[in-house]
Write a protein that holds these residues in place. Structure first.
Motif, PDB file in Angstrom:
ATOM      1  N   LEU A   1      -9.610  -8.886  23.397  1.00  0.00           N
ATOM      2  CA  LEU A   1      -8.201  -8.683  23.735  1.00  0.00           C
ATOM      3  C   LEU A   1      -8.056  -8.029  25.103  1.00  0.00           C
ATOM      4  CD1 LEU A   1      -6.808  -7.515  20.272  1.00  0.00           C
ATOM      5  CD2 LEU A   1      -6.555  -9.771  21.340  1.00  0.00           C
ATOM      6  N   ARG A   2      -8.967  -7.091  25.420  1.00  0.00           N
ATOM      7  CA  ARG A   2      -8.944  -6.455  26.738  1.00  0.00           C
ATOM      8  C   ARG A   2      -9.216  -7.488  27.833  1.00  0.00           C
ATOM      9  NH1 ARG A   2     -11.683  -5.034  30.897  1.00  0.00           N
ATOM     10  NH2 ARG A   2     -13.657  -5.784  30.083  1.00  0.00           N
ATOM     11  N   LEU A   3     -10.189  -8.372  27.611  1.00  0.00           N
ATOM     12  CA  LEU A   3     -10.500  -9.411  28.598  1.00  0.00           C
ATOM     13  C   LEU A   3      -9.291 -10.307  28.834  1.00  0.00           C
ATOM     14  CD1 LEU A   3     -14.101 -10.508  27.534  1.00  0.00           C
ATOM     15  CD2 LEU A   3     -13.466  -9.185  29.562  1.00  0.00           C
ATOM     16  N   MET A   4      -8.586 -10.627  27.770  1.00  0.00           N
ATOM     17  CA  MET A   4      -7.387 -11.456  27.927  1.00  0.00           C
ATOM     18  C   MET A   4      -6.343 -10.742  28.778  1.00  0.00           C
ATOM     19  SD  MET A   4      -7.055 -13.116  24.142  1.00  0.00           S
ATOM     20  CE  MET A   4      -5.585 -14.034  24.559  1.00  0.00           C
ATOM     21  N   GLN A   5      -6.220  -9.457  28.591  1.00  0.00           N
ATOM     22  CA  GLN A   5      -5.221  -8.666  29.304  1.00  0.00           C
ATOM     23  C   GLN A   5      -5.644  -8.348  30.739  1.00  0.00           C
ATOM     24  OE1 GLN A   5      -2.213  -7.662  28.074  1.00  0.00           O
ATOM     25  NE2 GLN A   5      -1.731  -6.767  30.060  1.00  0.00           N
ATOM     26  N   ASP A   6      -6.873  -7.857  30.916  1.00  0.00           N
ATOM     27  CA  ASP A   6      -7.288  -7.290  32.200  1.00  0.00           C
ATOM     28  C   ASP A   6      -8.129  -8.210  33.086  1.00  0.00           C
ATOM     29  OD1 ASP A   6      -6.063  -5.024  31.231  1.00  0.00           O
ATOM     30  OD2 ASP A   6      -7.929  -3.990  30.744  1.00  0.00           O
ATOM     31  N   GLU A   7      -8.764  -9.205  32.507  1.00  0.00           N
ATOM     32  CA  GLU A   7      -9.718 -10.020  33.274  1.00  0.00           C
ATOM     33  C   GLU A   7      -9.299 -11.480  33.410  1.00  0.00           C
ATOM     34  OE1 GLU A   7     -12.238  -8.787  34.899  1.00  0.00           O
ATOM     35  OE2 GLU A   7     -12.160  -6.759  34.063  1.00  0.00           O
ATOM     36  N   LYS A   8      -8.024 -11.754  33.227  1.00  0.00           N
ATOM     37  CA  LYS A   8      -7.473 -13.098  33.423  1.00  0.00           C
ATOM     38  C   LYS A   8      -8.098 -14.134  32.489  1.00  0.00           C
ATOM     39  CE  LYS A   8      -6.413 -11.986  38.166  1.00  0.00           C
ATOM     40  NZ  LYS A   8      -6.776 -12.160  39.544  1.00  0.00           N
ATOM     41  N   PHE A   9      -8.221 -13.796  31.226  1.00  0.00           N
ATOM     42  CA  PHE A   9      -8.699 -14.727  30.215  1.00  0.00           C
ATOM     43  C   PHE A   9      -7.532 -15.224  29.358  1.00  0.00           C
ATOM     44  CE2 PHE A   9     -12.867 -13.282  31.283  1.00  0.00           C
ATOM     45  CZ  PHE A   9     -13.737 -14.284  30.848  1.00  0.00           C
ATOM     46  N   GLU A  10      -6.370 -15.458  30.002  1.00  0.00           N
ATOM     47  CA  GLU A  10      -5.254 -15.990  29.247  1.00  0.00           C
ATOM     48  C   GLU A  10      -5.644 -17.373  28.714  1.00  0.00           C
ATOM     49  OE1 GLU A  10      -5.278 -16.508  33.395  1.00  0.00           O
ATOM     50  OE2 GLU A  10      -4.417 -14.700  32.564  1.00  0.00           O
ATOM     51  N   ASN A  11      -5.044 -17.777  27.630  1.00  0.00           N
ATOM     52  CA  ASN A  11      -5.372 -19.036  26.949  1.00  0.00           C
ATOM     53  C   ASN A  11      -6.846 -19.099  26.569  1.00  0.00           C
ATOM     54  OD1 ASN A  11      -2.683 -20.002  27.313  1.00  0.00           O
ATOM     55  ND2 ASN A  11      -3.223 -20.531  29.412  1.00  0.00           N
ATOM     56  N   ALA A  12      -7.383 -17.977  26.170  1.00  0.00           N
ATOM     57  CA  ALA A  12      -8.806 -17.897  25.850  1.00  0.00           C
ATOM     58  C   ALA A  12      -9.147 -18.740  24.630  1.00  0.00           C
ATOM     59  CB  ALA A  12      -9.204 -16.449  25.598  1.00  0.00           C
ATOM     60  N   ASP A  13     -10.306 -19.344  24.698  1.00  0.00           N
ATOM     61  CA  ASP A  13     -10.907 -20.053  23.584  1.00  0.00           C
ATOM     62  C   ASP A  13     -12.001 -19.122  23.082  1.00  0.00           C
ATOM     63  OD1 ASP A  13     -11.882 -21.955  21.814  1.00  0.00           O
ATOM     64  OD2 ASP A  13     -12.868 -23.144  23.362  1.00  0.00           O
ATOM     65  N   MET A  14     -11.947 -18.711  21.821  1.00  0.00           N
ATOM     66  CA  MET A  14     -12.889 -17.710  21.328  1.00  0.00           C
ATOM     67  C   MET A  14     -13.780 -18.271  20.230  1.00  0.00           C
ATOM     68  SD  MET A  14     -10.745 -14.217  21.174  1.00  0.00           S
ATOM     69  CE  MET A  14      -9.426 -13.898  22.326  1.00  0.00           C
ATOM     70  N   VAL A  15     -15.033 -17.845  20.276  1.00  0.00           N
ATOM     71  CA  VAL A  15     -16.011 -18.179  19.244  1.00  0.00           C
ATOM     72  C   VAL A  15     -16.617 -16.867  18.774  1.00  0.00           C
ATOM     73  CG1 VAL A  15     -18.172 -19.384  18.727  1.00  0.00           C
ATOM     74  CG2 VAL A  15     -16.488 -20.445  20.249  1.00  0.00           C
ATOM     75  N   PHE A  16     -16.662 -16.688  17.453  1.00  0.00           N
ATOM     76  CA  PHE A  16     -17.143 -15.446  16.851  1.00  0.00           C
ATOM     77  C   PHE A  16     -18.317 -15.791  15.939  1.00  0.00           C
ATOM     78  CE2 PHE A  16     -17.132 -11.778  14.078  1.00  0.00           C
ATOM     79  CZ  PHE A  16     -16.661 -10.732  14.865  1.00  0.00           C
ATOM     80  N   VAL A  17     -19.516 -15.333  16.306  1.00  0.00           N
ATOM     81  CA  VAL A  17     -20.726 -15.669  15.559  1.00  0.00           C
ATOM     82  C   VAL A  17     -21.244 -14.419  14.855  1.00  0.00           C
ATOM     83  CG1 VAL A  17     -23.041 -16.663  15.701  1.00  0.00           C
ATOM     84  CG2 VAL A  17     -21.296 -17.345  17.377  1.00  0.00           C
ATOM     85  N   THR A  18     -21.411 -14.517  13.518  1.00  0.00           N
ATOM     86  CA  THR A  18     -21.838 -13.357  12.744  1.00  0.00           C
ATOM     87  C   THR A  18     -22.524 -13.785  11.452  1.00  0.00           C
ATOM     88  OG1 THR A  18     -21.080 -11.291  11.731  1.00  0.00           O
ATOM     89  CG2 THR A  18     -19.616 -13.186  11.536  1.00  0.00           C
ATOM     90  N   ASP A  19     -23.232 -12.843  10.847  1.00  0.00           N
ATOM     91  CA  ASP A  19     -23.765 -13.097   9.508  1.00  0.00           C
ATOM     92  C   ASP A  19     -22.770 -12.645   8.445  1.00  0.00           C
ATOM     93  OD1 ASP A  19     -24.062 -10.336   9.630  1.00  0.00           O
ATOM     94  OD2 ASP A  19     -26.221 -10.352   9.363  1.00  0.00           O
TER      95      ASP A  19
END
Length: 169
Positions: A83-101
């Motif tokens: 969420l910070r990257l979207m706000q502060d680092e110009k990652f608007e319209n971000a496509d996110m992938v979340f990898v976990t066990d």
């Protein structure tokens, strides 16, 4: 934005996870898009590798591939960073992938905040659950991921093909 679970319990899948992240990075960079890998483990334990077209080196990519944090699992830390990257680092319209066990859950208050952010910023999160050896914890991703791919239901190759083919322009 690719978020990689680097807890002790996910260590056995780390090489495949990094390969998927680097393939996603390649697609993003070819499309002149920013890319980030958020390595995460316990509460507050994360590292972000930021790749901006033309502003990173081969050593940056190798450092990202070699990073493994080890520790516990916390979902809120990497999601807050995304969420910070979207706000502060110009990652608007971000496509996110979340990898976990899948051995974690979100607090009710954070889950509500994340749902509100998803509604406001119109982003989706694709979950990859590494549950082949540990049993299904799919419920832990269903509350915030639009799609969830499970290694207990699909091979790693099938998951990679689906994930990558959806993103190739």
């Amino acid at each position: 934005i690719c978020m990689l679970d680097e807890s002790t319990s996910a260590a056995g899948q780390a090489a495949w996870c990094k390969a998927v992240a680097l393939a996603l990075m390649d697609i993003a960079i070819k499309n002149q898009r920013r890319f980030a890998v958020i390595h995460f483990a316990g509460i507050g334990h994360f590292h972000t590798d930021l790749f901006i077209p033309g502003q990173y080196t081969r050593d940056d990519v190798l450092r990202c591939a070699e990073t493994f944090l080890n520790g516990n699992t916390d979902y809120e830390t990497p999601l807050c960073e995304a969420l910070r990257l979207m706000q502060d680092e110009k990652f608007e319209n971000a496509d996110m992938v979340f990898v976990t066990d899948g051995k974690c859950a979100l607090s009710d208050s954070f889950a509500e905040r994340l749902k509100q952010e998803q509604t406001n910023k119109k982003f989706q999160i694709t979950g990859i659950l590494l549950d082949m050896e540990s049993g299904s914890f799919e419920f832990s991703l269903r509350e915030f991921c639009t799609d969830v791919y499970c290694t207990s239901q699909l091979t790693q190759q099938q998951i990679a093909e689906r994930l990558l083919s959806d993103r190739i322009a």
